[in-house]
Design an enzyme around this catalytic site. Structure first.
Site, PDB file in Angstrom:
ATOM      1  N   SER A 113      -6.723   0.537   1.307  1.00  0.00           N
ATOM      2  CA  SER A 113      -6.175   1.885   1.423  1.00  0.00           C
ATOM      3  C   SER A 113      -6.647   2.849   0.340  1.00  0.00           C
ATOM      4  CB  SER A 113      -4.659   1.798   1.450  1.00  0.00           C
ATOM      5  OG  SER A 113      -4.119   3.041   1.751  1.00  0.00           O
ATOM      6  N   HIS A 114      -5.707   3.309  -0.480  1.00  0.00           N
ATOM      7  CA  HIS A 114      -5.998   4.333  -1.474  1.00  0.00           C
ATOM      8  C   HIS A 114      -6.582   3.746  -2.761  1.00  0.00           C
ATOM      9  CE1 HIS A 114      -2.141   2.524  -1.927  1.00  0.00           C
ATOM     10  NE2 HIS A 114      -2.100   2.889  -3.193  1.00  0.00           N
ATOM     11  N   ASP A 278      -6.698   9.326   3.123  1.00  0.00           N
ATOM     12  CA  ASP A 278      -7.005   8.284   2.135  1.00  0.00           C
ATOM     13  C   ASP A 278      -8.083   7.321   2.632  1.00  0.00           C
ATOM     14  OD1 ASP A 278      -5.464   6.988   4.057  1.00  0.00           O
ATOM     15  OD2 ASP A 278      -4.622   5.584   2.612  1.00  0.00           O
ATOM     16  N   ASP A 280      -8.234   4.469   4.179  1.00  0.00           N
ATOM     17  CA  ASP A 280      -8.196   3.929   5.540  1.00  0.00           C
ATOM     18  C   ASP A 280      -7.647   4.917   6.559  1.00  0.00           C
ATOM     19  OD1 ASP A 280      -5.710   3.657   4.273  1.00  0.00           O
ATOM     20  OD2 ASP A 280      -5.106   2.042   5.611  1.00  0.00           O
ATOM     21  N   ASP A 282      -4.763   6.569   6.862  1.00  0.00           N
ATOM     22  CA  ASP A 282      -3.370   6.643   7.329  1.00  0.00           C
ATOM     23  C   ASP A 282      -2.513   7.604   6.514  1.00  0.00           C
ATOM     24  OD1 ASP A 282      -3.344   4.979   5.139  1.00  0.00           O
ATOM     25  OD2 ASP A 282      -2.235   3.348   6.100  1.00  0.00           O
ATOM     26  N   ARG A 283      -3.019   8.059   5.365  1.00  0.00           N
ATOM     27  CA  ARG A 283      -2.232   9.011   4.561  1.00  0.00           C
ATOM     28  C   ARG A 283      -2.712  10.435   4.787  1.00  0.00           C
ATOM     29  NH1 ARG A 283      -0.643   6.476  -1.238  1.00  0.00           N
ATOM     30  NH2 ARG A 283      -0.168   4.389  -0.460  1.00  0.00           N
ATOM     31  N   LYS A 377       1.063   4.731  10.050  1.00  0.00           N
ATOM     32  CA  LYS A 377       1.055   6.136   9.676  1.00  0.00           C
ATOM     33  C   LYS A 377      -0.333   6.674   9.978  1.00  0.00           C
ATOM     34  CE  LYS A 377       0.492   5.102   4.710  1.00  0.00           C
ATOM     35  NZ  LYS A 377       0.882   3.692   4.513  1.00  0.00           N
TER      36      LYS A 377
END
Ligand code: VG1
Ligand code: CO
Length: 544
Positions: A113-114, A278, A280, A282-283, A377
């Site tokens: 992710s982030h 982000d 991946d 999702d943010r 998300k």
């Protein structure tokens, strides 16, 4: 191509955290490390045998190698078909979309992710179930338990699969189908939002925006949707080419890490709208001209305005937010007369509520917003939702949010992160708070009286499962709150997160600087938790 069985021994610490197993790349590169975890998925998820699996990741360093390993193991474990994004690329929400659309038995999503990427940085893997969502705790615990007893895994000796061309290939008895990672997802977005209205907004000549893909996975998605389908000018998407190391940055869309974008929305000549996603995808971060929308407010504003988007025109069934997320959405749910749920941190806790049709929208303070359209998300979804709102309401971001505050009051909100803290010190701090809990209710902290204080536990309303110790929650009179928890996604030491919220009903006091408005609560939190004495840290590393 005969399947072969390779002996192995368990590794410690393969318990998935808030969102899958995240470790340093070097850890994953050890012989058998990734294989053990993947075999534990196949050993515990028996429906994958003879079934279809989605595989893809955010393109970070080690993504391609990991996918080759997973493909060979899937074939050796009797998977019938794997759908993989071209180049090994799938954003997390797009993976969820594919699992649902193609009714597969699940998916493996590769991302940290982030967190930064590169040979010395982070990698991650998680299993998503047939509903498209991150596996619930019962499943992640079963996978973990299997990693602790594993003694062999199955794989194939096979040539490298070409991931860069669309179409079907065979790997032993299994089919590998390489798909365009964007098209199914983009079609889903088109079914939810008013693309004509957004197109007109872009063509109006008085709306300027940038989307910062942060050299992460959303680049191709954003170029296709914003520039190709919606007609935003070329260059609207910045940092749009995914890189294995995200250009050396943290692909974390917040005020600290997306500073270039933030600067473009400030001062003379500022853009009307800025957004970022982000690693991946999702943010999301939402910015207006000289204006930052907190993720907690974003959820509340979207909930209050959902009927403006075609996909939600019938209204919403309910809302859920993670425990540390501000209570702004609760007020909207109350006004709409729909249910509102407070869940532990992590998207996996929304899955049952979404599947049962109890909620339509959900969100987290950590720049996560989403709905029942997928089970993750979804960064670009949130950006399109905001663009839809701006196009329909013909107001600025700041005007929309101010109007929202006038109606519901403002929940000032900030999160302070203390990263890479000594693990024992962080655990000690949490234990210290737990010991204080019983004596806090009724006590005064600064100008506030404590209403309640607990170690948050959640009983899932659908399956009755209980998740304990999900963070310390201290409720103060007037709707303010202090929340303390330790991160479950870090890969180095512990990260202490301190979440602060203060409710202000008076519109005359809605334009204070957030950090100034929160200063008294910040002091209370620091003293109560003895942060400096216990961690040696005077100031947080990241303030969002
Ligand atoms: C963080 C966030 C949490 C989010 C999780 C995964 O977890 O706080 O809200 O669901 O990251 O997001 P933690 O345990 O570090 O606080 V993502 O975009 O990293 O998949
Ligand atoms: Co993410």
């Amino acid at each position: 191509m005969e399947p072969k069985v390779v002996s192995t021994t368990p590794f410690e610490g393969q318990r998935p955290g808030t969102s899958g197993l995240r470790k340093k790349v070097r850890m994953f590169q050890q012989p058998h490390y990734l294989e053990n975890f993947v075999q534990a998925i196949f050993d515990t998820q028996s429906e994958l045998r003879g079934g279809t699996l989605v595989v893809g990741g955010d393109g970070r360093y080690y993504n391609r190698q990991a996918i080759q390993t997973i493909l060979r193991m899937a074939a050796a474990n009797g998977v019938n078909r794997v759908l993989v994004g071209r180049g090994g690329i799938l954003s997390t929400p797009a993976a969820s979309c594919l699992i649902r659309k193609h009714k597969t038995q699940g998916g493996i999503v590769l991302s940290a992710s982030h967190n930064p990427g590169g040979p010395e940085e982070d990698f991650g893997i998680k299993f998503n179930a047939a509903n498209g969502g991150p596996a619930p705790e019962s499943v992640t615990e079963a996978i973990y338990a299997r990693t602790q007893t594993i003694d062999a895994y199955r794989t194939l000796e096979a040539p490298v699969i070409d991931l860069d061309h669309l179409g079907a290939q065979r790997l032993g008895a299994m089919e590998v189908r390489v798909l365009d990672p964007v098209s199914d997802y983009a079609a889903l977005m088109e079914s939810l939002f008013d693309f004509n209205a957004i197109h007109q907004l872009f063509n109006s000549g008085h709306f300027r925006m940038r989307f910062d893909a942060m050299h992460a996975v959303t680049g191709p998605y954003a170029v296709d949707i914003l520039e190709n389908r919606l007609g935003a000018p070329p260059g609207t998407v910045m940092n749009g080419v995914p890189k294995e190391d995200f250009g050396g940055g943290h692909p974390d869309p917040n005020l600290a890490h997306a500073h270039d974008l933030v600067a473009l929305t400030q001062g003379p000549g500022a853009l009307d709208f800025g957004a970022a996603s982000d690693g991946d995808g999702d943010r999301n971060m939402i910015l207006g001209k000289n204006f930052f929308v907190t993720p907690s407010d974003s959820l509340a504003v979207l909930a209050a305005n959902a009927h403006h988007a075609p996909g939600y025109k019938a209204g919403i069934r309910g809302v859920a937010r993670s425990m540390p997320t501000s209570q702004a959405a609760d007020r909207v749910a109350e006004a709409l007369g729909v249910e509102c749920f407070e869940t532990p941190t992590g998207w996996k806790f929304f899955g049952n509520l979404l599947d049962a049709g109890r909620i339509t929208l959900c969100g987290e303070e950590s720049f996560g917003t989403g709905s029942d359209h997928v089970r993750e998300k979804d960064g670009l979804w949130a950006v399109l939702f905001w663009l839809n709102l701006l196009a329909v309401r013909q107001q600025s971001v700041s005007d929309i949010v101010h109007e929202h505050w006038r109606g519901f009051g403002r929940n000032y909100y900030t999160r302070h992160d203390y990263e890479a803290v000594d693990s024992a010190a962080a655990e000690g701090l949490m234990d210290h708070l737990r010991i204080l809990l019983p004596e806090l209710p009724g006590k005064r902290l600064g100008d506030y009286q404590v209403d309640y204080a607990d170690d948050f536990a959640y009983t899932d309303p659908i399956d009755g499962s209980v998740s304990k110790s999900q963070g310390i929650r201290i409720g103060l009179e007037g709707g303010s709150r202090l929340v303390f928890r330790l991160s479950g996604t870090g890969t180095q030491g512990a990260t202490l997160r301190v979440y602060l919220e203060s409710y202000e009903p008076d519109p005359a006091r809605h334009d204070q600087d957030t950090q100034e408005a929160m200063a008294p609560l910040v002091l209370i939190a620091r003293e109560l938790a003895q942060i400096e004495a216990r961690t040696g840290r005077r100031e947080p590393d990241v303030v969002t």
